[in-house]
Design an enzyme around this catalytic site. Structure first.
Site, PDB file in Angstrom:
ATOM      1  N   TYR A  68       0.858  -1.188   0.000  1.00 25.46           N
ATOM      2  CA  TYR A  68       0.000   0.000   0.000  1.00 25.46           C
ATOM      3  C   TYR A  68       0.893   1.237   0.000  1.00 25.46           C
ATOM      4  O   TYR A  68       1.953   1.259   0.621  1.00 25.46           O
ATOM      5  CB  TYR A  68      -0.884   0.024   1.240  1.00 25.46           C
ATOM      6  CG  TYR A  68      -1.906  -1.092   1.312  1.00 25.46           C
ATOM      7  CD1 TYR A  68      -2.860  -1.268   0.309  1.00 25.46           C
ATOM      8  CD2 TYR A  68      -1.943  -1.938   2.414  1.00 25.46           C
ATOM      9  CE1 TYR A  68      -3.815  -2.270   0.396  1.00 25.46           C
ATOM     10  CE2 TYR A  68      -2.905  -2.950   2.502  1.00 25.46           C
ATOM     11  CZ  TYR A  68      -3.834  -3.116   1.488  1.00 25.46           C
ATOM     12  OH  TYR A  68      -4.774  -4.100   1.579  1.00 25.46           O
ATOM     13  N   HIS A 188      -7.996  -9.983  -9.016  1.00 19.86           N
ATOM     14  CA  HIS A 188      -7.520  -9.255  -7.844  1.00 19.86           C
ATOM     15  C   HIS A 188      -8.721  -8.746  -7.043  1.00 19.86           C
ATOM     16  O   HIS A 188      -9.765  -8.414  -7.618  1.00 19.86           O
ATOM     17  CB  HIS A 188      -6.660  -8.070  -8.309  1.00 19.86           C
ATOM     18  CG  HIS A 188      -5.852  -7.437  -7.227  1.00 19.86           C
ATOM     19  ND1 HIS A 188      -6.382  -6.474  -6.385  1.00 19.86           N
ATOM     20  CD2 HIS A 188      -4.572  -7.625  -6.836  1.00 19.86           C
ATOM     21  CE1 HIS A 188      -5.439  -6.091  -5.535  1.00 19.86           C
ATOM     22  NE2 HIS A 188      -4.336  -6.768  -5.781  1.00 19.86           N
TER      23      HIS A 188
END
Length: 224
Positions: A68, A188
């Site tokens: 992230y 995903h």
């Protein structure tokens, strides 16, 4: 940057890896990047996935893309964020699928350390990223490193499950040739693709069914 010590049997499995020419180049790039840019995760957290889940104890591998790229999110485990950080959309979708699959109630945080300690290797294909710049470290050498990690896992005789979510993770499929292992692939879990095959994949129950059939302890997917 200091030399890497993982503190478990990964040190033996990856002996010599950190001396290779590509990794020495990668190390120099990272040293410069951490001095001049905001990089996630903290340099001491880069290898947390390998530190928390020893080679011999891996039951399942969840391959992510790269960390992230927002403040305080990444801490070295794919899809995981530290307690106190709002779970990002991909992680919320993982929890939604988990609830649909096994009835597991989503936790009030997004830290997946409990999975890692049970043998779920939460590995990204690229282990660092510039702030607010996804995939910015895609070409600096991490793919070579994580390919070699997957090759080492493939060599192990004790069965494990590879959960390959999204195109970046699925590229590793050619490295997994050992028939002892199970490969599960799907879209995903990001909001852009979760409806294209991640939702309904039932990978959590399939993983436990595979482990149970081979006499291994099940993964408790409930996070407390």
């Amino acid at each position: 940057m200091i030399m890497v010590e993982l503190g478990n049997d990964w040190d033996e499995q990856l002996a010599g890896e950190f001396d290779k020419e590509y990794y020495q180049r990668l190390r120099k790039i990272l040293a410069r990047e951490y001095k001049t840019q905001t990089i996630y995760p903290d340099m001491h957290d880069i290898f947390n996935a390998l530190k928390l889940t020893p080679y011999h104890s891996v039951k399942a591998v969840i391959l992510g893309q790269d960390p992230y790229h927002g403040p305080g999110q990444a801490h070295g485990l794919s899809f995981s964020v530290q307690k106190g950080v709002i779970p990002p959309p991909s992680l919320k979708n993982i929890f939604k699928e988990l609830e649909d699959d096994l009835g597991v109630v989503p936790p009030d945080h997004g830290e997946l350390t409990e999975w890692a300690r049970q043998g779920v290797l939460l590995l990204n294909t690229v282990l660092t990223v510039r702030a607010s710049n996804p995939n910015s470290h895609k070409e600096i050498g991490w793919q070579i490193f994580t390919d070699n990690v997957v090759r080492k896992l493939n060599e192990r005789e004790k069965p494990m499950v590879f959960l390959l979510w999204g195109a970046n993770a699925r590229r590793k499929v050619e490295l997994i040739t050992n028939p002892n292992h199970l490969i599960l692939t799907c879209a995903h879990p990001s909001p852009f693709s979760a409806n294209s095959g991640f939702f309904g994949c039932r990978h959590f129950s399939k993983t436990n069914a595979f482990l149970e059939a081979r006499g291994q302890a099940l993964i408790d997917w409930q996070i407390h």
